[in-house]
Design a protein around this motif. Sequence first.
Motif, PDB file in Angstrom:
ATOM      1  N   GLY A 152      27.141  33.990 -59.123  1.00 52.98           N
ATOM      2  CA  GLY A 152      27.382  33.761 -60.591  1.00 52.98           C
ATOM      3  C   GLY A 152      26.777  34.927 -61.417  1.00 52.98           C
ATOM      4  O   GLY A 152      25.610  34.921 -61.464  1.00 52.98           O
ATOM      5  N   ALA A 153      27.696  35.247 -62.219  1.00 52.98           N
ATOM      6  CA  ALA A 153      27.177  36.129 -63.352  1.00 52.98           C
ATOM      7  C   ALA A 153      26.092  35.826 -64.285  1.00 52.98           C
ATOM      8  O   ALA A 153      25.188  36.180 -64.837  1.00 52.98           O
ATOM      9  CB  ALA A 153      28.405  37.116 -64.270  1.00 52.98           C
ATOM     10  N   ASP A 154      26.501  34.468 -64.549  1.00 48.87           N
ATOM     11  CA  ASP A 154      25.643  33.460 -65.535  1.00 48.87           C
ATOM     12  C   ASP A 154      24.476  32.878 -64.759  1.00 48.87           C
ATOM     13  O   ASP A 154      23.939  32.193 -65.337  1.00 48.87           O
ATOM     14  CB  ASP A 154      26.643  32.755 -66.292  1.00 48.87           C
ATOM     15  CG  ASP A 154      27.687  31.912 -65.348  1.00 48.87           C
ATOM     16  OD1 ASP A 154      27.683  32.246 -64.262  1.00 48.87           O
ATOM     17  OD2 ASP A 154      28.701  31.494 -65.980  1.00 48.87           O
ATOM     18  N   HIS A 178      29.655  40.209 -59.491  1.00 46.04           N
ATOM     19  CA  HIS A 178      29.152  38.719 -59.877  1.00 46.04           C
ATOM     20  C   HIS A 178      30.225  38.020 -61.012  1.00 46.04           C
ATOM     21  O   HIS A 178      30.793  39.092 -61.811  1.00 46.04           O
ATOM     22  CB  HIS A 178      27.618  38.755 -60.830  1.00 46.04           C
ATOM     23  CG  HIS A 178      26.703  39.211 -59.849  1.00 46.04           C
ATOM     24  ND1 HIS A 178      26.453  40.412 -59.191  1.00 46.04           N
ATOM     25  CD2 HIS A 178      25.846  38.278 -59.344  1.00 46.04           C
ATOM     26  CE1 HIS A 178      25.239  40.424 -58.519  1.00 46.04           C
ATOM     27  NE2 HIS A 178      24.921  39.268 -58.440  1.00 46.04           N
ATOM     28  N   ARG A 179      30.672  37.100 -60.722  1.00 47.17           N
ATOM     29  CA  ARG A 179      31.780  36.335 -61.816  1.00 47.17           C
ATOM     30  C   ARG A 179      31.163  35.242 -62.330  1.00 47.17           C
ATOM     31  O   ARG A 179      30.503  34.509 -61.881  1.00 47.17           O
ATOM     32  CB  ARG A 179      32.805  36.252 -61.238  1.00 47.17           C
ATOM     33  CG  ARG A 179      33.511  37.593 -60.585  1.00 47.17           C
ATOM     34  CD  ARG A 179      34.885  37.424 -59.821  1.00 47.17           C
ATOM     35  NE  ARG A 179      35.524  38.851 -59.710  1.00 47.17           N
ATOM     36  CZ  ARG A 179      35.581  39.325 -58.661  1.00 47.17           C
ATOM     37  NH1 ARG A 179      34.982  38.875 -57.659  1.00 47.17           N
ATOM     38  NH2 ARG A 179      36.235  40.473 -58.448  1.00 47.17           N
ATOM     39  N   SER A 180      31.558  34.883 -63.586  1.00 49.75           N
ATOM     40  CA  SER A 180      31.084  33.558 -64.120  1.00 49.75           C
ATOM     41  C   SER A 180      31.711  32.462 -63.922  1.00 49.75           C
ATOM     42  O   SER A 180      32.527  32.429 -63.075  1.00 49.75           O
ATOM     43  CB  SER A 180      31.485  33.722 -65.773  1.00 49.75           C
ATOM     44  OG  SER A 180      32.701  33.605 -66.061  1.00 49.75           O
ATOM     45  N   ARG A 181      31.050  31.295 -64.403  1.00 54.51           N
ATOM     46  CA  ARG A 181      31.636  29.930 -63.711  1.00 54.51           C
ATOM     47  C   ARG A 181      33.250  30.050 -64.045  1.00 54.51           C
ATOM     48  O   ARG A 181      34.033  29.448 -63.288  1.00 54.51           O
ATOM     49  CB  ARG A 181      30.763  28.702 -64.488  1.00 54.51           C
ATOM     50  CG  ARG A 181      31.281  27.418 -64.144  1.00 54.51           C
ATOM     51  CD  ARG A 181      30.310  26.327 -64.728  1.00 54.51           C
ATOM     52  NE  ARG A 181      30.523  24.979 -64.065  1.00 54.51           N
ATOM     53  CZ  ARG A 181      31.620  24.216 -64.512  1.00 54.51           C
ATOM     54  NH1 ARG A 181      32.206  24.859 -65.686  1.00 54.51           N
ATOM     55  NH2 ARG A 181      31.592  23.090 -64.118  1.00 54.51           N
ATOM     56  N   GLU A 182      33.350  30.372 -65.456  1.00 55.93           N
ATOM     57  CA  GLU A 182      34.977  30.416 -65.784  1.00 55.93           C
ATOM     58  C   GLU A 182      35.647  31.096 -65.086  1.00 55.93           C
ATOM     59  O   GLU A 182      36.947  30.884 -64.539  1.00 55.93           O
ATOM     60  CB  GLU A 182      34.973  30.788 -67.130  1.00 55.93           C
ATOM     61  CG  GLU A 182      36.330  30.736 -67.990  1.00 55.93           C
ATOM     62  CD  GLU A 182      36.217  30.993 -69.306  1.00 55.93           C
ATOM     63  OE1 GLU A 182      37.704  31.251 -69.832  1.00 55.93           O
ATOM     64  OE2 GLU A 182      35.361  31.661 -69.827  1.00 55.93           O
ATOM     65  N   GLN A 183      35.224  32.403 -64.416  1.00 57.09           N
ATOM     66  CA  GLN A 183      36.049  33.116 -63.417  1.00 57.09           C
ATOM     67  C   GLN A 183      36.127  32.710 -62.300  1.00 57.09           C
ATOM     68  O   GLN A 183      37.398  32.830 -61.670  1.00 57.09           O
ATOM     69  CB  GLN A 183      35.672  34.866 -63.556  1.00 57.09           C
ATOM     70  CG  GLN A 183      35.644  35.429 -64.684  1.00 57.09           C
ATOM     71  CD  GLN A 183      34.655  36.840 -64.802  1.00 57.09           C
ATOM     72  OE1 GLN A 183      33.456  36.677 -64.415  1.00 57.09           O
ATOM     73  NE2 GLN A 183      35.078  37.834 -65.063  1.00 57.09           N
ATOM     74  N   TRP A 219      28.013  29.977 -57.409  1.00 59.77           N
ATOM     75  CA  TRP A 219      28.820  28.687 -57.848  1.00 59.77           C
ATOM     76  C   TRP A 219      29.690  28.559 -56.656  1.00 59.77           C
ATOM     77  O   TRP A 219      29.909  29.052 -55.596  1.00 59.77           O
ATOM     78  CB  TRP A 219      29.841  29.329 -58.913  1.00 59.77           C
ATOM     79  CG  TRP A 219      29.203  29.535 -60.192  1.00 59.77           C
ATOM     80  CD1 TRP A 219      29.176  30.685 -60.944  1.00 59.77           C
ATOM     81  CD2 TRP A 219      28.588  28.528 -61.107  1.00 59.77           C
ATOM     82  NE1 TRP A 219      28.667  30.473 -62.087  1.00 59.77           N
ATOM     83  CE2 TRP A 219      28.115  29.018 -62.385  1.00 59.77           C
ATOM     84  CE3 TRP A 219      28.182  27.307 -60.932  1.00 59.77           C
ATOM     85  CZ2 TRP A 219      27.645  28.693 -63.312  1.00 59.77           C
ATOM     86  CZ3 TRP A 219      27.498  26.559 -62.004  1.00 59.77           C
ATOM     87  CH2 TRP A 219      27.121  27.323 -63.156  1.00 59.77           C
TER      88      TRP A 219
END
Length: 226
Positions: A152-154, A178-183, A219
């Motif tokens: 997770g990016a976040d 890394h990618r966000s929860r939305e992604q 995530w």
Amino acid sequence: LKIDPGMAFSVRANRAFLGRAVRYLAGEAGIRQFLDIGTGIPTAGNTHQVAQAIAPEMRVVYADYDPVVLAHARALLTSHKAGATGYIDADLRDTSRILDQAARLLDFTKPVAITLLALLHVIPDADDPCAIVARLLDAVPPGSYLALSHLGADLVAAEQQDGLRDLAGRAIQQAPNHRSREQVARFFDGTDRVEPGVVRVEEWRPDPATDHTGRSSLWCAVGRKR
């Protein structure tokens, strides 16, 4: 570990998530076929072991592109005699090869659970990981499932992400994306996410004995194809 002190906890929590997700899919969801992509070197509690403990007739196909992983898999992953286990030497991006070979053991007219644990973050945006996941889901019927985990990016500080990319570059490895929860949620387009949705791996339907002493950087979610 100096770059990301929580990495050890994340690895353990990710493995525990795999066990819980497989037990849910083989038990509550009634799945009898798994396509496990990005197998990793076999340890205890592999997908087919967990699944066949619930349904011995379970059919499981593993796919990985690392020859060391495949050598270990062929030597150590022995199926229950009532079920079947197969192995494919292929990169996730060679989706057609994976699906074609998996179809020798799996029946794609019946629901399949696809697992992609800690794998998609090594696929760069240039290779369109969402399209790869969509192609996998297009190959299976409604009622099939997708389970995945992703850095997770976040959940990871920017300096830690930079450190991991630098380490990967020096080791001549694919740097993590890394990618966000939305992604991460976008990978589940066309599915209904199983509660509790997109959460950290240790928060997905935790067992009472789950280790609550750390927080992972991954995530995860499980979704049912409509």
